[in-house]
Design a protein around this motif. Sequence first.
Motif, PDB file in Angstrom:
ATOM      1  N   MET A 198       1.021  -1.185  -0.164  1.00 56.19           N
ATOM      2  CA  MET A 198      -0.158  -0.156  -0.125  1.00 56.19           C
ATOM      3  C   MET A 198       0.888   1.320   0.077  1.00 56.19           C
ATOM      4  O   MET A 198       0.498   2.233  -0.886  1.00 56.19           O
ATOM      5  CB  MET A 198      -0.963   0.129   1.281  1.00 56.19           C
ATOM      6  N   GLN A 199       1.984   1.168   0.723  1.00 55.93           N
ATOM      7  CA  GLN A 199       2.854   2.344   0.859  1.00 55.93           C
ATOM      8  C   GLN A 199       3.342   2.716  -0.601  1.00 55.93           C
ATOM      9  O   GLN A 199       3.600   3.934  -1.045  1.00 55.93           O
ATOM     10  CB  GLN A 199       4.015   2.220   1.806  1.00 55.93           C
ATOM     11  N   ILE A 200       3.764   1.589  -1.033  1.00 55.28           N
ATOM     12  CA  ILE A 200       4.464   1.747  -2.504  1.00 55.28           C
ATOM     13  C   ILE A 200       3.390   2.207  -3.703  1.00 55.28           C
ATOM     14  O   ILE A 200       3.738   3.038  -4.439  1.00 55.28           O
ATOM     15  CB  ILE A 200       5.337   0.751  -3.026  1.00 55.28           C
ATOM     16  N   LYS A 201       2.252   1.714  -3.564  1.00 55.50           N
ATOM     17  CA  LYS A 201       1.222   2.178  -4.306  1.00 55.50           C
ATOM     18  C   LYS A 201       0.987   3.588  -4.095  1.00 55.50           C
ATOM     19  O   LYS A 201       0.748   4.293  -5.293  1.00 55.50           O
ATOM     20  CB  LYS A 201       0.009   1.386  -4.056  1.00 55.50           C
ATOM     21  N   ARG A 202       0.964   4.158  -2.938  1.00 59.19           N
ATOM     22  CA  ARG A 202       0.627   5.469  -2.544  1.00 59.19           C
ATOM     23  C   ARG A 202       1.724   6.330  -3.231  1.00 59.19           C
ATOM     24  O   ARG A 202       1.514   7.501  -3.997  1.00 59.19           O
ATOM     25  CB  ARG A 202       0.769   5.898  -1.143  1.00 59.19           C
ATOM     26  N   LEU A 203       3.106   5.883  -3.024  1.00 60.04           N
ATOM     27  CA  LEU A 203       4.434   6.605  -3.768  1.00 60.04           C
ATOM     28  C   LEU A 203       4.105   6.649  -5.424  1.00 60.04           C
ATOM     29  O   LEU A 203       4.212   7.768  -5.753  1.00 60.04           O
ATOM     30  CB  LEU A 203       5.588   6.163  -3.246  1.00 60.04           C
ATOM     31  N   GLU A 204       3.985   5.748  -5.726  1.00 65.04           N
ATOM     32  CA  GLU A 204       3.766   5.545  -7.303  1.00 65.04           C
ATOM     33  C   GLU A 204       2.752   6.529  -7.916  1.00 65.04           C
ATOM     34  O   GLU A 204       2.842   7.049  -8.989  1.00 65.04           O
ATOM     35  CB  GLU A 204       3.633   3.980  -7.876  1.00 65.04           C
ATOM     36  N   GLU A 205       1.635   6.207  -7.272  1.00 68.50           N
ATOM     37  CA  GLU A 205       0.403   7.069  -7.548  1.00 68.50           C
ATOM     38  C   GLU A 205       0.668   8.689  -7.406  1.00 68.50           C
ATOM     39  O   GLU A 205       0.469   9.288  -8.423  1.00 68.50           O
ATOM     40  CB  GLU A 205      -0.817   6.797  -6.712  1.00 68.50           C
ATOM     41  N   MET A 206       1.523   9.022  -6.342  1.00 67.37           N
ATOM     42  CA  MET A 206       1.958  10.524  -6.137  1.00 67.37           C
ATOM     43  C   MET A 206       2.883  10.920  -7.285  1.00 67.37           C
ATOM     44  O   MET A 206       2.714  12.071  -7.611  1.00 67.37           O
ATOM     45  CB  MET A 206       2.613  10.507  -4.708  1.00 67.37           C
ATOM     46  N   LEU A 207       3.737  10.062  -7.536  1.00 63.15           N
ATOM     47  CA  LEU A 207       4.834  10.439  -8.809  1.00 63.15           C
ATOM     48  C   LEU A 207       4.181  10.342 -10.072  1.00 63.15           C
ATOM     49  O   LEU A 207       4.787  10.661 -11.121  1.00 63.15           O
ATOM     50  CB  LEU A 207       6.047   9.616  -8.521  1.00 63.15           C
ATOM     51  N   GLY A 208       3.195   9.446 -10.295  1.00 64.59           N
ATOM     52  CA  GLY A 208       2.749   9.088 -11.592  1.00 64.59           C
ATOM     53  C   GLY A 208       3.579   8.336 -12.421  1.00 64.59           C
ATOM     54  O   GLY A 208       3.740   8.291 -13.818  1.00 64.59           O
ATOM     55  N   ARG A 209       4.415   7.595 -11.571  1.00 63.23           N
ATOM     56  CA  ARG A 209       5.368   6.627 -12.236  1.00 63.23           C
ATOM     57  C   ARG A 209       5.390   5.166 -11.599  1.00 63.23           C
ATOM     58  O   ARG A 209       5.264   5.311 -10.484  1.00 63.23           O
ATOM     59  CB  ARG A 209       6.895   7.153 -12.341  1.00 63.23           C
ATOM     60  N   ALA A 210       5.806   4.100 -12.355  1.00 68.60           N
ATOM     61  CA  ALA A 210       6.132   2.949 -11.838  1.00 68.60           C
ATOM     62  C   ALA A 210       7.403   2.969 -11.305  1.00 68.60           C
ATOM     63  O   ALA A 210       8.390   2.985 -12.259  1.00 68.60           O
ATOM     64  CB  ALA A 210       5.762   1.710 -12.616  1.00 68.60           C
ATOM     65  N   LEU A 211       7.662   2.631  -9.995  1.00 70.70           N
ATOM     66  CA  LEU A 211       9.143   2.411  -9.576  1.00 70.70           C
ATOM     67  C   LEU A 211       9.693   0.961  -9.507  1.00 70.70           C
ATOM     68  O   LEU A 211      10.741   0.924  -9.372  1.00 70.70           O
ATOM     69  CB  LEU A 211       9.190   3.035  -8.003  1.00 70.70           C
ATOM     70  N   PHE A 212       8.833   0.025  -9.785  1.00 72.34           N
ATOM     71  CA  PHE A 212       9.359  -1.382  -9.660  1.00 72.34           C
ATOM     72  C   PHE A 212       8.478  -2.072 -10.780  1.00 72.34           C
ATOM     73  O   PHE A 212       7.412  -2.036 -10.952  1.00 72.34           O
ATOM     74  CB  PHE A 212       8.997  -2.120  -8.287  1.00 72.34           C
TER      75      PHE A 212
END
Length: 308
Positions: free
Chosen positions: A49-63
């Motif tokens: 959930m934390q990574i989902k929030r971060l990716e949604e905030m940045l608008g980019r897939a990180l992993f």
Amino acid sequence: MSTPTSPNSPQGLPLLDMEILRTFLAISETGSFSRAAQQIYRTPSAVSMQIKRLEEMLGRALFVREPRQVHLTPEGETMLGYARQLLEINDEAVGQFLSPQVGGTVRLGAPDDLGTRVLPGILSLFSRSYPAVQVNVRVGRSPDLMRRLDIGELDVALLVAEAGNRPHRLAEPVYREPLVWAGREGGIALQRTPLPIAVADRGCPWRRMALESLNRSGHRYRIAYTCEHTAAQEAATGQDIAITPLPRGLVHAPLRVIEEEEAGLSPLGDYEVLMLRMPARGAAVEALAEHIMEHFAGTPNATAAAVV
């Protein structure tokens, strides 16, 4: 929950959450959501959930998520550099205000398993909160660590013992976990007669608990692999040379937990991590001891408060 934004930013850019950045860094270093969850003492679902929030905030897939591991995307690699810088600055700033008065050197002893798997992460966090405290670590066997503490060569030591078996009257329990038999997934070592086992040298409580369990169950066995380090026991078991006693939390693929009923084995019982410190060793020793106890208290399976 809405993402906080900076009131001084004309674009209203969102603010990065330091805890989410710590989670992101843990996944980057371990290559696994589940291993990162264990490292930072969160559930895998909370980490996702934390990574989902971060990716949604940045608008980019990180992993890039694969069945057995995850990899950073190019955008994730860029974010990794920023995350490390931001966390270092944050921890340095907070540490300067929260603990500038505590300083000195602490000599800490720990057995191999804790010294290689657990302590590095704990000490990394401790150094950020107490930058003026230097911790010197000695990894060794519990009897040797107790001797060194008694003669003044150590300030505090972590020991491993069978639950309820206190090797020193001042030892404090900080963690408790079941010991289990582990074998190779799909392996045949469990079917061999005599049963091949991998254990540590004499004096190790896990070895004693394992041999007592086998004797209770009447199993014929042979010690096929003897070693000082848990990593060597895992390696031998991973190659299906033997089965081995391990804490339940350390059993990961390609190993699996062998349930007692499937092999007619007697339960191994619980083991404890104990802390031993001599009184009146100073504020730095007390700060480190409390920090270690807090981390173990937040670890899954920890029952420090319930151990008597």
